[in-house]
Motif scaffolding. Structure first.
Motif, PDB file in Angstrom:
ATOM      1  N   ASP A   1      30.757  33.045  44.008  1.00 32.17           N
ATOM      2  CA  ASP A   1      31.001  33.661  45.315  1.00 32.17           C
ATOM      3  C   ASP A   1      32.495  33.896  45.537  1.00 32.17           C
ATOM      4  O   ASP A   1      32.892  34.927  46.083  1.00 32.17           O
ATOM      5  CB  ASP A   1      30.428  32.791  46.440  1.00 32.17           C
ATOM      6  CG  ASP A   1      28.907  32.799  46.464  1.00 32.17           C
ATOM      7  OD1 ASP A   1      28.307  33.740  45.893  1.00 32.17           O
ATOM      8  OD2 ASP A   1      28.307  31.873  47.044  1.00 32.17           O
ATOM      9  N   GLN A   2      33.323  32.941  45.117  1.00 34.99           N
ATOM     10  CA  GLN A   2      34.773  33.121  45.224  1.00 34.99           C
ATOM     11  C   GLN A   2      35.245  34.275  44.340  1.00 34.99           C
ATOM     12  O   GLN A   2      36.141  35.034  44.718  1.00 34.99           O
ATOM     13  CB  GLN A   2      35.496  31.836  44.836  1.00 34.99           C
ATOM     14  CG  GLN A   2      35.362  30.703  45.836  1.00 34.99           C
ATOM     15  CD  GLN A   2      35.986  29.415  45.337  1.00 34.99           C
ATOM     16  OE1 GLN A   2      36.614  29.385  44.263  1.00 34.99           O
ATOM     17  NE2 GLN A   2      35.811  28.326  46.085  1.00 34.99           N
TER      18      GLN A   2
ATOM     19  N   ASN B   1      37.369  39.608  43.932  1.00 35.41           N
ATOM     20  CA  ASN B   1      37.198  40.986  43.478  1.00 35.41           C
ATOM     21  C   ASN B   1      37.371  41.952  44.651  1.00 35.41           C
ATOM     22  O   ASN B   1      38.092  42.959  44.547  1.00 35.41           O
ATOM     23  CB  ASN B   1      35.808  41.142  42.856  1.00 35.41           C
ATOM     24  CG  ASN B   1      35.565  42.522  42.274  1.00 35.41           C
ATOM     25  OD1 ASN B   1      36.006  42.817  41.184  1.00 35.41           O
ATOM     26  ND2 ASN B   1      34.864  43.378  43.008  1.00 35.41           N
ATOM     27  N   ARG B   2      36.746  41.640  45.791  1.00 36.78           N
ATOM     28  CA  ARG B   2      36.806  42.509  46.964  1.00 36.78           C
ATOM     29  C   ARG B   2      38.246  42.632  47.492  1.00 36.78           C
ATOM     30  O   ARG B   2      38.712  43.737  47.799  1.00 36.78           O
ATOM     31  CB  ARG B   2      35.895  41.955  48.055  1.00 36.78           C
ATOM     32  CG  ARG B   2      35.759  42.856  49.280  1.00 36.78           C
ATOM     33  CD  ARG B   2      35.020  42.169  50.399  1.00 36.78           C
ATOM     34  NE  ARG B   2      35.762  41.023  50.915  1.00 36.78           N
ATOM     35  CZ  ARG B   2      36.808  41.113  51.727  1.00 36.78           C
ATOM     36  NH1 ARG B   2      37.269  42.292  52.114  1.00 36.78           N
ATOM     37  NH2 ARG B   2      37.416  40.018  52.139  1.00 36.78           N
ATOM     38  N   LYS B   3      38.942  41.502  47.564  1.00 38.01           N
ATOM     39  CA  LYS B   3      40.314  41.512  48.092  1.00 38.01           C
ATOM     40  C   LYS B   3      41.267  42.289  47.185  1.00 38.01           C
ATOM     41  O   LYS B   3      42.124  43.040  47.661  1.00 38.01           O
ATOM     42  CB  LYS B   3      40.808  40.077  48.268  1.00 38.01           C
ATOM     43  CG  LYS B   3      40.133  39.332  49.413  1.00 38.01           C
ATOM     44  CD  LYS B   3      40.653  37.905  49.517  1.00 38.01           C
ATOM     45  CE  LYS B   3      40.023  37.178  50.706  1.00 38.01           C
ATOM     46  NZ  LYS B   3      40.480  35.764  50.794  1.00 38.01           N
ATOM     47  N   LEU B   4      41.121  42.105  45.896  1.00 43.71           N
ATOM     48  CA  LEU B   4      41.986  42.824  44.961  1.00 43.71           C
ATOM     49  C   LEU B   4      41.752  44.330  45.032  1.00 43.71           C
ATOM     50  O   LEU B   4      42.695  45.124  45.027  1.00 43.71           O
ATOM     51  CB  LEU B   4      41.760  42.308  43.534  1.00 43.71           C
ATOM     52  CG  LEU B   4      42.321  40.916  43.235  1.00 43.71           C
ATOM     53  CD1 LEU B   4      41.735  40.370  41.940  1.00 43.71           C
ATOM     54  CD2 LEU B   4      43.854  40.954  43.146  1.00 43.71           C
ATOM     55  N   LYS B   5      40.479  44.718  45.090  1.00 39.44           N
ATOM     56  CA  LYS B   5      40.154  46.141  45.192  1.00 39.44           C
ATOM     57  C   LYS B   5      40.749  46.749  46.454  1.00 39.44           C
ATOM     58  O   LYS B   5      41.274  47.869  46.440  1.00 39.44           O
ATOM     59  CB  LYS B   5      38.626  46.326  45.192  1.00 39.44           C
ATOM     60  CG  LYS B   5      37.993  46.293  43.817  1.00 39.44           C
ATOM     61  CD  LYS B   5      38.406  47.471  42.964  1.00 39.44           C
ATOM     62  CE  LYS B   5      37.892  48.778  43.550  1.00 39.44           C
ATOM     63  NZ  LYS B   5      38.355  49.956  42.772  1.00 39.44           N
TER      64      LYS B   5
ATOM     65  N   ALA C   1      34.858  46.342  39.718  1.00 39.23           N
ATOM     66  CA  ALA C   1      35.541  45.193  39.124  1.00 39.23           C
ATOM     67  C   ALA C   1      36.352  45.544  37.888  1.00 39.23           C
ATOM     68  O   ALA C   1      37.400  44.936  37.641  1.00 39.23           O
ATOM     69  CB  ALA C   1      34.519  44.101  38.782  1.00 39.23           C
ATOM     70  N   PHE C   2      35.890  46.514  37.110  1.00 38.97           N
ATOM     71  CA  PHE C   2      36.517  46.802  35.825  1.00 38.97           C
ATOM     72  C   PHE C   2      37.265  48.134  35.803  1.00 38.97           C
ATOM     73  O   PHE C   2      37.723  48.571  34.746  1.00 38.97           O
ATOM     74  CB  PHE C   2      35.457  46.792  34.716  1.00 38.97           C
ATOM     75  CG  PHE C   2      34.631  45.536  34.695  1.00 38.97           C
ATOM     76  CD1 PHE C   2      35.199  44.318  34.347  1.00 38.97           C
ATOM     77  CD2 PHE C   2      33.286  45.550  35.056  1.00 38.97           C
ATOM     78  CE1 PHE C   2      34.454  43.153  34.342  1.00 38.97           C
ATOM     79  CE2 PHE C   2      32.527  44.387  35.045  1.00 38.97           C
ATOM     80  CZ  PHE C   2      33.112  43.177  34.691  1.00 38.97           C
ATOM     81  N   GLY C   3      37.377  48.775  36.950  1.00 34.20           N
ATOM     82  CA  GLY C   3      38.034  50.071  36.990  1.00 34.20           C
ATOM     83  C   GLY C   3      37.089  51.171  36.531  1.00 34.20           C
ATOM     84  O   GLY C   3      35.960  50.909  36.106  1.00 34.20           O
TER      85      GLY C   3
ATOM     86  N   LYS D   1      26.336  44.476  40.294  1.00 33.34           N
ATOM     87  CA  LYS D   1      27.126  44.333  41.527  1.00 33.34           C
ATOM     88  C   LYS D   1      28.622  44.441  41.223  1.00 33.34           C
ATOM     89  O   LYS D   1      29.374  45.099  41.946  1.00 33.34           O
ATOM     90  CB  LYS D   1      26.850  42.972  42.184  1.00 33.34           C
ATOM     91  CG  LYS D   1      25.530  42.847  42.893  1.00 33.34           C
ATOM     92  CD  LYS D   1      25.455  41.456  43.533  1.00 33.34           C
ATOM     93  CE  LYS D   1      24.057  41.125  43.987  1.00 33.34           C
ATOM     94  NZ  LYS D   1      23.976  39.727  44.504  1.00 33.34           N
ATOM     95  N   LEU D   2      29.044  43.764  40.159  1.00 36.14           N
ATOM     96  CA  LEU D   2      30.458  43.821  39.791  1.00 36.14           C
ATOM     97  C   LEU D   2      30.899  45.247  39.484  1.00 36.14           C
ATOM     98  O   LEU D   2      31.948  45.711  39.945  1.00 36.14           O
ATOM     99  CB  LEU D   2      30.718  42.937  38.562  1.00 36.14           C
ATOM    100  CG  LEU D   2      30.925  41.443  38.750  1.00 36.14           C
ATOM    101  CD1 LEU D   2      31.171  40.791  37.408  1.00 36.14           C
ATOM    102  CD2 LEU D   2      32.099  41.169  39.691  1.00 36.14           C
TER     103      LEU D   2
END
Length: 437
Positions: A180-181, A186-190, A255-257, A249-250
């Motif tokens: 979950d973290q 992932n969300r914050k970085l995006k 997540a990977f560009g 979901k990722l």
């Protein structure tokens, strides 16, 4: 690249591997002076690290153990590109090696099925140097159906989650310890315009690491154990579907560009994204450290961080479980002409002298005595982290592309790639794998 010797695919059908020649005589020439067919032959992958095995054999050949067992060993260093074919040919001929380098699991299954290897269980149990000399999870990781056919002979290579400490600090983030973290990170970085994860998707095996860890964390190591033993129906375990759904979901979350399928690991592309701060994290084998040290020395020494793969809340797998390449192994041919000499040599792989040679080479030995030797490693902090991780691991799952039977390797990687590219849904992914023959 250093990782290439660790990512070997047989690349042939199982039928090709099922070699003949079981009724042939022992390996090598039978005119040796020791009365047991001359020196034993050992095949090794001929990379730079082979000098450690070369030195070990030189020491053994002049040791009291060699004299007592009336046996010596001749090492054949075989170039990596030639190794699989040369080994297959030799194992199907009267010139089979007495000992040979391998990855355990699927890399030796065909030879085990043809009764060409010695089951080492009883030998290990009755030999204190072997029974007590290695981390138990490492011995079992190279086993088939719970039976060991190999003795560890190189360093451990767990898969870790590497991260850019500078990027995390600048964005007020902590390295994720739960799934979950990880999703929240992932969300914050995006949201801040930073690619969360580097991924060399042009090399399909890099995508496999995500599936391996998620299946383990969700369902535990037993799920893949059934698959490794050839049960195609086990691909239908709910943990496999859930893992595929999490990966979807990722990917949908960026997540990977967008261009990960054209990024290569083999040419350093994915590692550069991490080092240059263009990506914040990178799931990769422990050899990533040496890759970064060689290409981006300042980054590796100052801003490269590493953690274990996060825990999956509600999952059956222990966060201490590890996936990757536990090590490489020596296996012993059933046709060896001097079993006593071969076993005497295998015992030296558990010695402190051998472990020190691995440490000096930047490797992390799989021996139970290695912890006290790691201060001499090029990076003691990283070495001790890896060793502690593996030492405490209830299970260390061998990389799937080396653990499954050879005829599943390529189609499995193809289906994983289709999942990552959005060319198949999680359910289609599972159904395709269940259809493997």
């Amino acid at each position: 690249m250093e990782h290439l010797s660790r990512r070997w695919f047989l690349g042939v059908s199982g039928a090709t591997l099922l070699t003949a020649g079981l009724t042939a005589c022992g390996s090598g020439d039978d005119s040796g002076e020791d009365g047991k067919g001359g020196p034993l032959t050992a095949f090794v992958w001929g990379d730079d690290a082979a000098r450690i095995q070369e030195d070990a054999i030189k020491r053994f050949n002049t040791s009291p153990a060699a004299k007592k067992t009336n046996g010596t060993i001749k090492l054949q260093r075989i170039p990596g590109s030639d190794y699989p074919a040369k080994l297959r040919t030799a194992m199907g001929s009267p010139s089979a090696p007495d000992l040979f380098f391998n990855w355990g699991g699927g890399s030796i299954k065909a030879y085990v099925d043809e009764n060409q290897l010695i089951d080492l269980h009883d030998i290990i149990e009755s030999t204190p140097e072997l029974k007590n000399g290695f981390l138990p999870s490492i011995i079992q990781s190279g086993a088939l159906d719970g039976r060991p056919y190999g003795i560890p002979m190189r360093g451990m290579q767990p898969v870790l989650l590497f991260f850019n400490k500078k990027v995390f600090k600048e964005n007020g983030l902590q390295a994720p310890t739960t799934w979950d973290q990880l999703l929240e990170t992932n969300r914050k970085l995006k949201a801040r315009g930073i690619q969360p994860f580097a991924l060399g998707g042009a090399d399909k095996w890099t995508e496999l690491m995500w599936v391996e860890y998620l299946v383990d964390r969700i369902g535990g190591p037993e799920v893949f154990r059934k698959i490794q033993n050839g049960d195609a129906a086990a691909w239908g375990d709910p943990a496999v579907l859930r893992a595929a759904e999490e990966i979807e979901k990722l990917i949908d979350g960026g997540a990977f560009g967008k261009g990960f399928s054209s990024v290569q690991y083999n040419n350093g592309g994915a590692s550069a994204l991490l080092a240059q701060g263009k990506a914040a994290m990178h799931l990769m084998g422990s050899w990533e450290y040496s890759t970064q040290l060689g290409k981006f020395k300042k980054f590796a020494e100052k801003d490269l961080g590493w953690i274990a793969f996060p825990e999956y809340t509600g999952g059956q797998g222990d966060i201490k479980n590890v996936v990757g390449n536990p090590t490489n192994y020596w296996s012993l041919s059933a046709r060896t002409k001097n079993r006593d000499a071969a076993i005497a040599f295998l015992k030296t792989c558990a010695s402190e002298e051998y472990a020190k040679a691995l440490v000096a080479n930047g490797d992390i030995p799989t021996t139970s005595n290695a912890g006290a030797l790691l201060d001499a490693s090029p990076n003691p902090e990283f070495a001790k982290f890896q060793y502690g991780l593996v030492q405490d691991a209830p299970a260390f799952t061998l990389s799937w592309d080396q653990a499954v039977k050879p005829e599943w390797q390529t189609p499995m990687l193809t289906e994983i790639d289709k999942l990552f590219l959005g060319q198949s849904s999680p359910k289609e992914f599972v159904n395709a794998l269940k259809g493997l023959k």
